[in-house]
Scaffold this motif. Structure first.
Motif, PDB file in Angstrom:
ATOM      1  N   LEU A 108      -1.645  -6.367  -1.147  1.00  0.00           N
ATOM      2  CA  LEU A 108      -2.563  -6.135  -0.092  1.00  0.00           C
ATOM      3  C   LEU A 108      -2.823  -5.723   1.312  1.00  0.00           C
ATOM      4  CD1 LEU A 108      -5.649  -6.660   0.410  1.00  0.00           C
ATOM      5  CD2 LEU A 108      -5.173  -9.144   1.311  1.00  0.00           C
ATOM      6  N   ALA A 109      -3.319  -4.180   1.352  1.00  0.00           N
ATOM      7  CA  ALA A 109      -3.502  -3.315   2.375  1.00  0.00           C
ATOM      8  C   ALA A 109      -4.338  -3.648   3.505  1.00  0.00           C
ATOM      9  CB  ALA A 109      -3.286  -1.916   2.281  1.00  0.00           C
ATOM     10  N   THR A 110      -3.550  -3.671   5.349  1.00  0.00           N
ATOM     11  CA  THR A 110      -4.756  -4.497   5.864  1.00  0.00           C
ATOM     12  C   THR A 110      -4.710  -4.090   6.771  1.00  0.00           C
ATOM     13  OG1 THR A 110      -5.864  -6.987   6.789  1.00  0.00           O
ATOM     14  CG2 THR A 110      -3.568  -6.196   6.292  1.00  0.00           C
ATOM     15  N   ARG A 111      -5.599  -3.846   8.313  1.00  0.00           N
ATOM     16  CA  ARG A 111      -5.409  -3.819   9.464  1.00  0.00           C
ATOM     17  C   ARG A 111      -5.645  -5.301  10.560  1.00  0.00           C
ATOM     18  NH1 ARG A 111      -5.362   1.771  10.976  1.00  0.00           N
ATOM     19  NH2 ARG A 111      -5.197   1.228  12.962  1.00  0.00           N
ATOM     20  N   ASP A 112      -5.746  -6.149   9.693  1.00  0.00           N
ATOM     21  CA  ASP A 112      -6.022  -7.365  10.331  1.00  0.00           C
ATOM     22  C   ASP A 112      -4.895  -8.625   9.621  1.00  0.00           C
ATOM     23  OD1 ASP A 112      -6.489  -9.955  11.056  1.00  0.00           O
ATOM     24  OD2 ASP A 112      -8.521  -9.121  11.339  1.00  0.00           O
ATOM     25  N   ALA A 113      -3.899  -9.095   9.404  1.00  0.00           N
ATOM     26  CA  ALA A 113      -2.998  -9.789   9.005  1.00  0.00           C
ATOM     27  C   ALA A 113      -3.834 -11.169   8.845  1.00  0.00           C
ATOM     28  CB  ALA A 113      -1.677  -9.937   9.818  1.00  0.00           C
ATOM     29  N   VAL A 117      -5.035 -13.410   5.431  1.00  0.00           N
ATOM     30  CA  VAL A 117      -3.964 -14.108   4.743  1.00  0.00           C
ATOM     31  C   VAL A 117      -5.433 -15.048   4.334  1.00  0.00           C
ATOM     32  CG1 VAL A 117      -3.342 -16.309   5.543  1.00  0.00           C
ATOM     33  CG2 VAL A 117      -2.265 -14.331   5.759  1.00  0.00           C
ATOM     34  N   ALA A 118      -6.969 -15.136   5.282  1.00  0.00           N
ATOM     35  CA  ALA A 118      -8.025 -16.102   5.043  1.00  0.00           C
ATOM     36  C   ALA A 118      -8.128 -15.698   3.247  1.00  0.00           C
ATOM     37  CB  ALA A 118      -8.730 -15.613   6.130  1.00  0.00           C
ATOM     38  N   ALA A 119      -8.734 -14.444   3.183  1.00  0.00           N
ATOM     39  CA  ALA A 119      -8.906 -14.020   2.061  1.00  0.00           C
ATOM     40  C   ALA A 119      -7.886 -14.574   0.926  1.00  0.00           C
ATOM     41  CB  ALA A 119      -9.153 -12.088   1.989  1.00  0.00           C
ATOM     42  N   LEU A 120      -6.551 -14.141   1.189  1.00  0.00           N
ATOM     43  CA  LEU A 120      -6.076 -14.860  -0.133  1.00  0.00           C
ATOM     44  C   LEU A 120      -6.147 -16.017  -0.308  1.00  0.00           C
ATOM     45  CD1 LEU A 120      -3.794 -12.172   1.061  1.00  0.00           C
ATOM     46  CD2 LEU A 120      -3.957 -12.211  -1.480  1.00  0.00           C
ATOM     47  N   ASP A 121      -6.221 -16.411   1.298  1.00  0.00           N
ATOM     48  CA  ASP A 121      -5.969 -18.317   0.659  1.00  0.00           C
ATOM     49  C   ASP A 121      -7.156 -18.136  -0.307  1.00  0.00           C
ATOM     50  OD1 ASP A 121      -3.734 -18.531   2.450  1.00  0.00           O
ATOM     51  OD2 ASP A 121      -4.812 -19.283   4.186  1.00  0.00           O
ATOM     52  N   LEU A 122      -8.379 -18.590   0.321  1.00  0.00           N
ATOM     53  CA  LEU A 122      -9.509 -18.304  -0.020  1.00  0.00           C
ATOM     54  C   LEU A 122      -9.792 -17.956  -1.745  1.00  0.00           C
ATOM     55  CD1 LEU A 122     -12.122 -19.669   0.624  1.00  0.00           C
ATOM     56  CD2 LEU A 122     -13.239 -16.893   1.222  1.00  0.00           C
ATOM     57  N   LEU A 123      -8.757 -16.668  -1.922  1.00  0.00           N
ATOM     58  CA  LEU A 123      -9.111 -15.859  -3.413  1.00  0.00           C
ATOM     59  C   LEU A 123      -8.192 -16.272  -4.425  1.00  0.00           C
ATOM     60  CD1 LEU A 123     -11.306 -13.087  -2.604  1.00  0.00           C
ATOM     61  CD2 LEU A 123     -12.271 -15.030  -3.429  1.00  0.00           C
ATOM     62  N   ALA A 131       2.079 -10.425  -1.110  1.00  0.00           N
ATOM     63  CA  ALA A 131       2.343  -9.265   0.233  1.00  0.00           C
ATOM     64  C   ALA A 131       1.461  -8.418   0.866  1.00  0.00           C
ATOM     65  CB  ALA A 131       3.714  -8.912  -0.742  1.00  0.00           C
ATOM     66  N   VAL A 132       1.373  -8.562   1.929  1.00  0.00           N
ATOM     67  CA  VAL A 132       0.913  -7.981   3.160  1.00  0.00           C
ATOM     68  C   VAL A 132       1.329  -6.806   4.262  1.00  0.00           C
ATOM     69  CG1 VAL A 132      -0.865  -8.518   4.993  1.00  0.00           C
ATOM     70  CG2 VAL A 132      -0.435 -10.790   3.474  1.00  0.00           C
ATOM     71  N   GLU A 133       0.840  -5.788   3.588  1.00  0.00           N
ATOM     72  CA  GLU A 133       0.770  -4.410   4.722  1.00  0.00           C
ATOM     73  C   GLU A 133       0.066  -4.498   5.486  1.00  0.00           C
ATOM     74  OE1 GLU A 133       1.743   0.135   3.154  1.00  0.00           O
ATOM     75  OE2 GLU A 133       1.287  -1.209   1.717  1.00  0.00           O
ATOM     76  N   LEU A 134       0.982  -3.548   6.148  1.00  0.00           N
ATOM     77  CA  LEU A 134      -0.399  -2.979   7.730  1.00  0.00           C
ATOM     78  C   LEU A 134       0.476  -2.399   7.813  1.00  0.00           C
ATOM     79  CD1 LEU A 134      -0.421  -6.811   7.819  1.00  0.00           C
ATOM     80  CD2 LEU A 134      -1.592  -5.654  10.323  1.00  0.00           C
ATOM     81  N   LYS A 159       5.661  -6.407   3.757  1.00  0.00           N
ATOM     82  CA  LYS A 159       5.270  -5.888   2.360  1.00  0.00           C
ATOM     83  C   LYS A 159       5.289  -4.706   3.621  1.00  0.00           C
ATOM     84  CE  LYS A 159       3.211  -2.305  -1.062  1.00  0.00           C
ATOM     85  NZ  LYS A 159       2.188  -1.829  -1.608  1.00  0.00           N
ATOM     86  N   PHE A 160       6.514  -3.796   3.194  1.00  0.00           N
ATOM     87  CA  PHE A 160       7.032  -2.204   4.488  1.00  0.00           C
ATOM     88  C   PHE A 160       6.956  -0.791   3.724  1.00  0.00           C
ATOM     89  CE2 PHE A 160       9.764   0.223   7.449  1.00  0.00           C
ATOM     90  CZ  PHE A 160       8.668  -0.209   8.401  1.00  0.00           C
ATOM     91  N   ARG A 161       6.262   0.068   4.207  1.00  0.00           N
ATOM     92  CA  ARG A 161       6.502   1.296   3.544  1.00  0.00           C
ATOM     93  C   ARG A 161       7.191   1.816   3.845  1.00  0.00           C
ATOM     94  NH1 ARG A 161       3.201   3.481   0.372  1.00  0.00           N
ATOM     95  NH2 ARG A 161       1.479   1.277   0.219  1.00  0.00           N
ATOM     96  N   THR A 162       8.275   2.359   3.605  1.00  0.00           N
ATOM     97  CA  THR A 162      10.201   3.347   3.498  1.00  0.00           C
ATOM     98  C   THR A 162       9.526   4.847   2.986  1.00  0.00           C
ATOM     99  OG1 THR A 162      10.566   2.012   1.260  1.00  0.00           O
ATOM    100  CG2 THR A 162      11.208   0.806   3.242  1.00  0.00           C
ATOM    101  N   GLY A 163       8.880   5.707   2.612  1.00  0.00           N
ATOM    102  CA  GLY A 163       8.847   6.661   1.913  1.00  0.00           C
ATOM    103  C   GLY A 163       6.978   6.882   2.010  1.00  0.00           C
ATOM    104  N   GLY A 164       6.985   8.106   1.452  1.00  0.00           N
ATOM    105  CA  GLY A 164       5.894   8.599   0.655  1.00  0.00           C
ATOM    106  C   GLY A 164       6.496  10.074   0.377  1.00  0.00           C
ATOM    107  N   VAL A 165       5.315  10.532   0.306  1.00  0.00           N
ATOM    108  CA  VAL A 165       4.841  11.900   0.632  1.00  0.00           C
ATOM    109  C   VAL A 165       4.830  13.182   1.184  1.00  0.00           C
ATOM    110  CG1 VAL A 165       3.776  12.090  -1.856  1.00  0.00           C
ATOM    111  CG2 VAL A 165       2.558  12.395   0.229  1.00  0.00           C
TER     112      VAL A 165
END
Length: 290
Positions: A108-113, A117-123, A131-134, A159-165
């Motif tokens: 789950l990518a987000t700007r608010d950890a 977490v609250a959404a994952l706990d609920l659903l 894994a949560v990625e910011l 979750k951490f982004r280690t590359g891209g295009v």
């Protein structure tokens, strides 16, 4: 007459250090394999001699329909990792759309950890890992500590982004070392995604991008000192890294994999070929890598 010696048990085809390490991100850039081709290819990986190295099939919420069409008919349920770049709003609909599959995880990518977490706990069912990625710009300075502190008090990985295009998608050694050591200091597990195409750090001759090696990341996973971790990440000698892997104890391997749990790769063949070339993986006779 003495009894014959029992044959020594055969070593597993995939060493423990690499089991479940390679999540199948074939449909994501830069691979961009059509789902209709990627699903049967994934099933072939899951029935090959190296199957123990292969994690779930990563799929975005918008492509679950294509994946369902690709698995129509008899056969085991496809293990899917849901990749949700649109944040918590995608979670409920994606879980519903994933009913035909075995959901092996959520990213789950987000700007608010805290909100994530609250959404994952609920659903999220408690048996499904997440894994949560910011965005990396939110993980600079005090932001990194704040996010990791939120996640360490939850059941979820970072979750951490280690590359891209583009070049800017690749963190340098110090930035990645900051993330790794922050997780190590907290005992927080994590996964990585993108850019880890090969085992050893290298410069792509076509793009000039500096790619981290997944062996570098594995060996840096237990470092709690940022400078020491950055030095491991900067190592470009496959022989040096392979020697370090051979020296790992079973306990160290367990600690490493409890920390660095997996990474998404658009190619399963490339990491396997690299490990074989370094003498860290031995394919069975007459069983080439894909």
């Amino acid at each position: 007459m003495s009894a014959p010696h029992a044959a020594a048990p055969a070593a597993p085809a995939v060493p423990e250090l690499f089991r479940g390490l390679f999540d199948d991100a074939a449909v994501f850039p830069p691979g961009n394999l059509p789902v209709a081709e990627a699903v049967p290819a994934h099933r072939a990986h899951r029935s090959a001699w190296y199957a123990d190295a292969v994690g779930p099939f990563l799929c975005g919420a918008g492509r679950l329909g294509e994946a369902a069409a690709a698995v129509a008919g008899p056969g085991p349920r496809l293990r899917v990792g849901l990749v949700l770049p649109g944040g918590s709003a995608e979670l409920g609909p994606a879980l519903a759309a994933a009913e035909p599959f075995e959901v092996a995880g959520v990213e789950l990518a987000t700007r608010d950890a805290r909100e994530a977490v609250a959404a994952l706990d609920l659903l999220l069912p408690p048996t499904v890992p997440a894994a949560v990625e910011l965005p990396r710009e939110l993980l600079r300075g005090d932001g990194l500590d704040e996010v990791l502190d939120v996640l360490v008090d939850s059941p979820y990985r970072a979750k951490f982004r280690t590359g891209g295009v583009v070049a800017g998608a690749f963190p340098d050694e110090d930035e990645l070392a900051g993330f790794l050591t922050g997780c190590a200091q907290r005992g927080l597990p994590y996964k990585c995604t993108a850019g880890l195409h090969h085992a050893v750090r290298y410069t792509d001759p076509a793009t000039g991008f500096e790619h981290h090696g997944f062996l570098n990341v594995l060996l840096a996973a237990t470092e709690t000192d940022r400078k020491a971790a950055a030095e491991v990440l900067a190592e470009r000698s496959g022989e040096v890294l392979a020697a370090a892997v051979h020296e790992l104890t079973d306990r160290q391997i367990t600690v490493i994999r409890n920390s660095f749990t997996a990474f998404g790769t658009c190619s399963i063949a490339e990491p396997l070929d690299d490990l074989a070339a370094l003498g860290l993986l031995t394919p069975p006779a007459a069983s080439p890598t894909p």
